[in-house]
Motif scaffolding. Structure first.
Motif, PDB file in Angstrom:
ATOM      1  N   SER A  53     -13.214 -70.303  12.743  1.00 12.31           N
ATOM      2  CA  SER A  53     -13.560 -71.658  12.299  1.00 12.31           C
ATOM      3  C   SER A  53     -14.873 -72.123  12.916  1.00 12.31           C
ATOM      4  N   GLU A  54     -15.107 -71.778  14.172  1.00 12.37           N
ATOM      5  CA  GLU A  54     -16.353 -72.161  14.838  1.00 12.37           C
ATOM      6  C   GLU A  54     -17.561 -71.567  14.125  1.00 12.37           C
ATOM      7  N   LEU A 159      -7.088 -71.193   7.824  1.00 16.02           N
ATOM      8  CA  LEU A 159      -8.346 -70.470   7.684  1.00 16.02           C
ATOM      9  C   LEU A 159      -8.962 -70.690   6.308  1.00 16.02           C
ATOM     10  N   LYS A 160      -8.143 -70.739   5.261  1.00 16.54           N
ATOM     11  CA  LYS A 160      -8.667 -70.956   3.906  1.00 16.54           C
ATOM     12  C   LYS A 160      -9.406 -72.297   3.806  1.00 16.54           C
ATOM     13  N   ASP A 161      -8.945 -73.288   4.582  1.00 18.03           N
ATOM     14  CA  ASP A 161      -9.617 -74.595   4.580  1.00 18.03           C
ATOM     15  C   ASP A 161     -10.992 -74.501   5.228  1.00 18.03           C
ATOM     16  N   THR A 231     -10.210 -80.405  -2.883  1.00 17.80           N
ATOM     17  CA  THR A 231      -9.974 -78.957  -2.804  1.00 17.80           C
ATOM     18  C   THR A 231      -9.191 -78.555  -1.561  1.00 17.80           C
ATOM     19  N   ILE A 232      -9.205 -79.408  -0.528  1.00 22.11           N
ATOM     20  CA  ILE A 232      -8.415 -79.142   0.673  1.00 22.11           C
ATOM     21  C   ILE A 232      -7.254 -80.135   0.705  1.00 22.11           C
ATOM     22  N   ASN A 233      -6.059 -79.628   0.587  1.00 25.27           N
ATOM     23  CA  ASN A 233      -4.870 -80.479   0.526  1.00 25.27           C
ATOM     24  C   ASN A 233      -4.376 -80.852   1.919  1.00 25.27           C
ATOM     25  N   LYS A 234      -5.259 -81.570   2.647  1.00 22.61           N
ATOM     26  CA  LYS A 234      -4.932 -82.017   3.998  1.00 22.61           C
ATOM     27  C   LYS A 234      -5.368 -83.478   4.142  1.00 22.61           C
TER      28      LYS A 234
END
Length: 243
Positions: A53-54, A159-161, A231-234
């Motif tokens: 992620s970094e 990770l997909k996010d 697109t990000i379900n968060k």
């Protein structure tokens, strides 16, 4: 030139940048003395996500992963590596070269992992030092740690996010939140940008709390409501602007 940028080391060479990110995990797993009990699949996914992620958040493409596993290869190490490879493949990152080591000289009673990732990008493509006055700051996900991560998967960035964040053109800068919390990362953003955060952080967001394994991410964007929320379900929480 070599530069330390937040938790990253960036090596500049002509028009390319090499980004080095790392993370560690300890006392989480299935071994006798692990404090937080969980399976090796979860361990592998969580550890690889933080270091990836970094790199992804600054727009770099991972090319090499070094996994230093302080456990035996069979069965624990193999299970963790299987999880890592599966996670990479499912997110289109399976062309990354893996190398590493395990502990074969002594029996281990607690899980331990170190991850180092080498990534690269064109210097012009790096998502760093490009924020400007008036841009908005939001939080994707919530800061969670320990058992909370296991119990609230819908609020945890995966990770997909982070792949979506990396590919997004509307996100000017993205900062994964780790153990130092949202407040610390906002102060670093101020220091790096030379601007101030005019925050309007709602009371339900604890800016002092650990973000655990990059469960949430601060994003800087031009429009108040970025389209990435589609697109990000968060959960997405607007936290203010840069002034």
């Amino acid at each position: 030139m070599i530069e330390r940028y937040r938790d990253l080391i960036i090596i500049y060479e002509k028009d390319m940048a090499y980004v080095i990110s790392c993370d560690s995990l300890g006392a989480i797993g299935n071994k006798k003395n692990d404090v937080l009990k969980t399976d090796e699949d979860t361990v592998g996914k969580a550890t690889i996500k933080v270091a990836l992620s970094e790199a992804l958040c600054v727009g770099a493409n991972p090319i090499v992963i070094c996994d230093t596993l302080a456990v035996e290869m069979n069965p624990t190490g193999n299970r963790i590596l299987k999880s890592i490879k599966k996670e990479l493949k499912e997110n289109g990152l399976d062309d990354i070269v893996l190398t590493g080591s395990t502990e074969e000289n002594f029996p281990t009673s607690m899980t331990g992992i170190g991850i180092t990732i080498i990534s690269r990008a064109k210097i012009s493509d790096l998502k760093i030092k490009k924020v400007e006055k008036g841009m908005h700051i939001s939080l994707l996900g919530y800061p969670l740690v320990g058992e909370e991560v296991l119990k609230n998967p819908k609020d945890v960035l995966q990770l997909k996010d982070y792949v979506e964040i990396s590919n997004s053109k509307e996100i000017i800068e993205a900062i994964p939140v780790g153990s130092k919390g949202i407040g610390y990362e906002l102060r670093v953003l101020e220091e790096v940008s030379g601007l101030k955060v005019e925050d309007k952080i709602p009371p339900h967001v604890d800016i002092m709390k650990s973000g655990g394994p990059s469960t949430c991410c601060i994003i800087v964007h031009k429009e108040k409501k970025p389209s990435i929320m589609n697109t990000i379900n968060k959960p997405l929480t607007h936290m203010g602007r840069l002034v």
